[in-house]
Each structure stands twice: as structure tokens, then as C-alpha cells.
Design a protein around this motif. Sequence first.
Motif, PDB file in Angstrom:
ATOM      1  N   PRO A 183     -66.617 -20.072 -23.482  1.00 10.81           N
ATOM      2  CA  PRO A 183     -67.598 -20.560 -22.508  1.00 10.81           C
ATOM      3  C   PRO A 183     -67.341 -22.029 -22.167  1.00 10.81           C
ATOM      4  O   PRO A 183     -66.853 -22.795 -22.988  1.00 10.81           O
ATOM      5  N   GLY A 184     -67.681 -22.399 -20.919  1.00 10.67           N
ATOM      6  CA  GLY A 184     -67.643 -23.796 -20.532  1.00 10.67           C
ATOM      7  C   GLY A 184     -66.300 -24.257 -20.019  1.00 10.67           C
ATOM      8  O   GLY A 184     -65.436 -23.446 -19.760  1.00 10.67           O
ATOM      9  N   PRO A 185     -66.132 -25.532 -19.778  1.00  9.71           N
ATOM     10  CA  PRO A 185     -66.905 -26.624 -20.332  1.00  9.71           C
ATOM     11  C   PRO A 185     -68.312 -26.811 -19.733  1.00  9.71           C
ATOM     12  O   PRO A 185     -69.206 -27.272 -20.417  1.00  9.71           O
ATOM     13  N   ALA A 186     -68.534 -26.469 -18.473  1.00  6.07           N
ATOM     14  CA  ALA A 186     -69.882 -26.586 -17.880  1.00  6.07           C
ATOM     15  C   ALA A 186     -70.568 -25.220 -17.938  1.00  6.07           C
ATOM     16  O   ALA A 186     -69.939 -24.196 -18.203  1.00  6.07           O
ATOM     17  N   ALA A 187     -71.852 -25.222 -17.648  1.00  4.30           N
ATOM     18  CA  ALA A 187     -72.640 -23.985 -17.732  1.00  4.30           C
ATOM     19  C   ALA A 187     -72.154 -22.911 -16.766  1.00  4.30           C
ATOM     20  O   ALA A 187     -72.271 -21.721 -17.054  1.00  4.30           O
ATOM     21  N   THR A 188     -71.588 -23.308 -15.637  1.00  8.47           N
ATOM     22  CA  THR A 188     -71.119 -22.334 -14.646  1.00  8.47           C
ATOM     23  C   THR A 188     -69.608 -22.124 -14.730  1.00  8.47           C
ATOM     24  O   THR A 188     -68.991 -21.652 -13.777  1.00  8.47           O
ATOM     25  N   GLU A 189     -69.015 -22.499 -15.866  1.00  6.76           N
ATOM     26  CA  GLU A 189     -67.565 -22.405 -16.014  1.00  6.76           C
ATOM     27  C   GLU A 189     -67.178 -21.571 -17.235  1.00  6.76           C
ATOM     28  O   GLU A 189     -67.936 -21.440 -18.194  1.00  6.76           O
ATOM     29  N   LEU A 190     -65.975 -21.029 -17.152  1.00 11.20           N
ATOM     30  CA  LEU A 190     -65.407 -20.217 -18.210  1.00 11.20           C
ATOM     31  C   LEU A 190     -63.946 -20.620 -18.362  1.00 11.20           C
ATOM     32  O   LEU A 190     -63.213 -20.703 -17.365  1.00 11.20           O
ATOM     33  N   THR A 191     -63.514 -20.892 -19.584  1.00 11.74           N
ATOM     34  CA  THR A 191     -62.119 -21.219 -19.846  1.00 11.74           C
ATOM     35  C   THR A 191     -61.402 -19.959 -20.290  1.00 11.74           C
ATOM     36  O   THR A 191     -61.865 -19.262 -21.194  1.00 11.74           O
ATOM     37  N   VAL A 192     -60.281 -19.679 -19.620  1.00 14.29           N
ATOM     38  CA  VAL A 192     -59.501 -18.478 -19.924  1.00 14.29           C
ATOM     39  C   VAL A 192     -58.066 -18.915 -20.215  1.00 14.29           C
ATOM     40  O   VAL A 192     -57.422 -19.530 -19.366  1.00 14.29           O
ATOM     41  N   LYS A 193     -57.598 -18.575 -21.421  1.00 14.24           N
ATOM     42  CA  LYS A 193     -56.195 -18.811 -21.771  1.00 14.24           C
ATOM     43  C   LYS A 193     -55.472 -17.482 -21.666  1.00 14.24           C
ATOM     44  O   LYS A 193     -55.977 -16.460 -22.116  1.00 14.24           O
ATOM     45  N   THR A 194     -54.292 -17.524 -21.042  1.00 11.64           N
ATOM     46  CA  THR A 194     -53.469 -16.319 -20.926  1.00 11.64           C
ATOM     47  C   THR A 194     -52.018 -16.680 -21.200  1.00 11.64           C
ATOM     48  O   THR A 194     -51.612 -17.831 -21.031  1.00 11.64           O
ATOM     49  N   ASN A 195     -51.273 -15.694 -21.603  1.00 11.18           N
ATOM     50  CA  ASN A 195     -49.828 -15.837 -21.657  1.00 11.18           C
ATOM     51  C   ASN A 195     -49.292 -15.390 -20.311  1.00 11.18           C
ATOM     52  O   ASN A 195     -49.756 -14.395 -19.756  1.00 11.18           O
ATOM     53  N   LEU A 196     -48.335 -16.135 -19.797  1.00 12.12           N
ATOM     54  CA  LEU A 196     -47.743 -15.859 -18.491  1.00 12.12           C
ATOM     55  C   LEU A 196     -46.261 -15.584 -18.666  1.00 12.12           C
ATOM     56  O   LEU A 196     -45.560 -16.322 -19.365  1.00 12.12           O
ATOM     57  N   LEU A 197     -45.796 -14.521 -18.034  1.00  8.63           N
ATOM     58  CA  LEU A 197     -44.366 -14.261 -17.924  1.00  8.63           C
ATOM     59  C   LEU A 197     -44.069 -14.087 -16.446  1.00  8.63           C
ATOM     60  O   LEU A 197     -44.663 -13.232 -15.785  1.00  8.63           O
ATOM     61  N   LEU A 198     -43.198 -14.936 -15.926  1.00  6.64           N
ATOM     62  CA  LEU A 198     -42.828 -14.895 -14.512  1.00  6.64           C
ATOM     63  C   LEU A 198     -41.367 -14.464 -14.399  1.00  6.64           C
ATOM     64  O   LEU A 198     -40.479 -15.125 -14.949  1.00  6.64           O
ATOM     65  N   PHE A 199     -41.141 -13.340 -13.736  1.00  4.24           N
ATOM     66  CA  PHE A 199     -39.799 -12.886 -13.393  1.00  4.24           C
ATOM     67  C   PHE A 199     -39.551 -13.340 -11.969  1.00  4.24           C
ATOM     68  O   PHE A 199     -40.390 -13.143 -11.092  1.00  4.24           O
ATOM     69  N   ARG A 200     -38.383 -13.951 -11.745  1.00  5.57           N
ATOM     70  CA  ARG A 200     -38.050 -14.447 -10.408  1.00  5.57           C
ATOM     71  C   ARG A 200     -36.581 -14.166 -10.130  1.00  5.57           C
ATOM     72  O   ARG A 200     -35.722 -14.487 -10.937  1.00  5.57           O
ATOM     73  N   SER A 201     -36.315 -13.559  -8.978  1.00  6.75           N
ATOM     74  CA  SER A 201     -34.929 -13.346  -8.573  1.00  6.75           C
ATOM     75  C   SER A 201     -34.749 -13.821  -7.146  1.00  6.75           C
ATOM     76  O   SER A 201     -35.687 -13.837  -6.362  1.00  6.75           O
ATOM     77  N   ARG A 202     -33.517 -14.207  -6.859  1.00  7.23           N
ATOM     78  CA  ARG A 202     -33.172 -14.691  -5.524  1.00  7.23           C
ATOM     79  C   ARG A 202     -31.796 -14.169  -5.178  1.00  7.23           C
ATOM     80  O   ARG A 202     -30.941 -14.026  -6.027  1.00  7.23           O
ATOM     81  N   GLY A 203     -31.587 -13.903  -3.923  1.00  9.86           N
ATOM     82  CA  GLY A 203     -30.266 -13.508  -3.471  1.00  9.86           C
ATOM     83  C   GLY A 203     -29.888 -12.098  -3.894  1.00  9.86           C
ATOM     84  O   GLY A 203     -30.723 -11.299  -4.288  1.00  9.86           O
ATOM     85  N   THR A 204     -28.594 -11.828  -3.832  1.00  7.33           N
ATOM     86  CA  THR A 204     -28.103 -10.467  -4.070  1.00  7.33           C
ATOM     87  C   THR A 204     -27.191 -10.375  -5.289  1.00  7.33           C
ATOM     88  O   THR A 204     -26.552  -9.353  -5.501  1.00  7.33           O
ATOM     89  N   THR A 205     -27.139 -11.411  -6.108  1.00  8.19           N
ATOM     90  CA  THR A 205     -26.203 -11.414  -7.231  1.00  8.19           C
ATOM     91  C   THR A 205     -26.762 -10.736  -8.475  1.00  8.19           C
ATOM     92  O   THR A 205     -26.002 -10.464  -9.408  1.00  8.19           O
ATOM     93  N   GLY A 206     -28.043 -10.493  -8.531  1.00  8.58           N
ATOM     94  CA  GLY A 206     -28.651  -9.924  -9.726  1.00  8.58           C
ATOM     95  C   GLY A 206     -29.114 -10.970 -10.718  1.00  8.58           C
ATOM     96  O   GLY A 206     -29.715 -10.635 -11.737  1.00  8.58           O
ATOM     97  N   ASP A 207     -28.845 -12.237 -10.431  1.00  7.99           N
ATOM     98  CA  ASP A 207     -29.323 -13.298 -11.318  1.00  7.99           C
ATOM     99  C   ASP A 207     -30.848 -13.380 -11.234  1.00  7.99           C
ATOM    100  O   ASP A 207     -31.441 -13.117 -10.189  1.00  7.99           O
ATOM    101  N   HIS A 208     -31.456 -13.772 -12.346  1.00  7.07           N
ATOM    102  CA  HIS A 208     -32.907 -13.915 -12.348  1.00  7.07           C
ATOM    103  C   HIS A 208     -33.327 -14.985 -13.354  1.00  7.07           C
ATOM    104  O   HIS A 208     -32.548 -15.377 -14.223  1.00  7.07           O
ATOM    105  N   ASP A 209     -34.545 -15.438 -13.200  1.00  6.34           N
ATOM    106  CA  ASP A 209     -35.155 -16.388 -14.118  1.00  6.34           C
ATOM    107  C   ASP A 209     -36.320 -15.700 -14.813  1.00  6.34           C
ATOM    108  O   ASP A 209     -37.045 -14.904 -14.191  1.00  6.34           O
ATOM    109  N   LEU A 210     -36.496 -16.013 -16.067  1.00  7.74           N
ATOM    110  CA  LEU A 210     -37.702 -15.639 -16.804  1.00  7.74           C
ATOM    111  C   LEU A 210     -38.352 -16.933 -17.254  1.00  7.74           C
ATOM    112  O   LEU A 210     -37.717 -17.747 -17.927  1.00  7.74           O
TER     113      LEU A 210
END
Length: 179
Positions: A113-140
Amino acid sequence: MSAGSIWVLPAEAVSPAARLAAEDFLIAEAAMLDERRFDEWIELFTDDVEYIVPVRTIRRVGNGSDIDWESRHYDDNKASLSLRVRRLSTDVAWSEDPPSFTRRVLGNFRYTPGPAATELTVKTNLLLFRSRGTTGDHDLIAGERTDVLRLVEGELKIAKRHVVLDQAMLGTKNLGVFL
């Protein structure tokens, strides 16, 4: 615990309804980014938003935090986020032309809960897969996001986003996507 007992959450815990609303909101927000619906996405932020991605450092045990809050990959507010969104629709956003293919996966939702009365703190784990172009290379790109969601006129908005990446040295050629 006996078969007939009910597990009761402490009073300061976040209600299941609030947790579900926050989770649905953040999953929908990730989909907006993956679908490049940036004009809708920018409306999910409060006017006073703080969007920060600090730099990770390598430190020996006992030598302080490995998060350098003074050095940042991103240090945005609503105006700078809006400018970055507008720029993505022009021909000068070379780091995202052609656009990256992305997929954001959120998990391990933790609520406070909080920090303010109308707020909620949410922690998440993020995994972002990103690819560009046609080579098959990608970023994690992996990290932990801390979002402060605020109830504004009956709608959830992102009031703060801090993303701590799990890499001191980013392997991506540019960080032209939102986390």
C-alpha cells in the motif's frame, strides 16, 4: 492450518481486488508498448510522473549499493516521455526505424500500500525480448520494475516507474524502447 481454517491477510495487505486491477493494468500497459500504441500509452501517466532507469555498477561485497542513482539510462518526466513518443512517429527516430519487435513479460507481482492513500506500489520482474532486422539477433533485457500506481478520477495512472536492470553492461546497441 486445519482443513477448515481460512488464511487471513494482515490488515495492511492489499486487497485481492486492488491487486487484480493493478496486475490487469500493468499487463495491458505492456501490451500497448508491444503493439506500439504509444499515443494511448502516454495517457497512462500522471502529469508529475518520475520515470528513472539507473545505471548498475559492479562492486565488491560490502562496498555499498550496486545501483548508481546519480547516473541514469533514463531520467524522464511527462514532458520528456511525450517528446520521445512524438519523435517515434517521425523519420528522425533512427534507433527505432525500422521499429523493434518487442515482447514484455511481467511476473512475480508484489504489492505494498501507498506511499499515499490513493497509491499502490507494485514491484514486478520484467523480461524484455527485442529483435531488429532479419539476422535473427535479439536482445534480452531483464530487471525489476517498481511502479507507483495512483487512482486519478477513478482510473489507475503510473505516478512513478523505477527500473533496475540486471546488467551493468547492456548488450543492446541502443536503448530506444520503453521499459
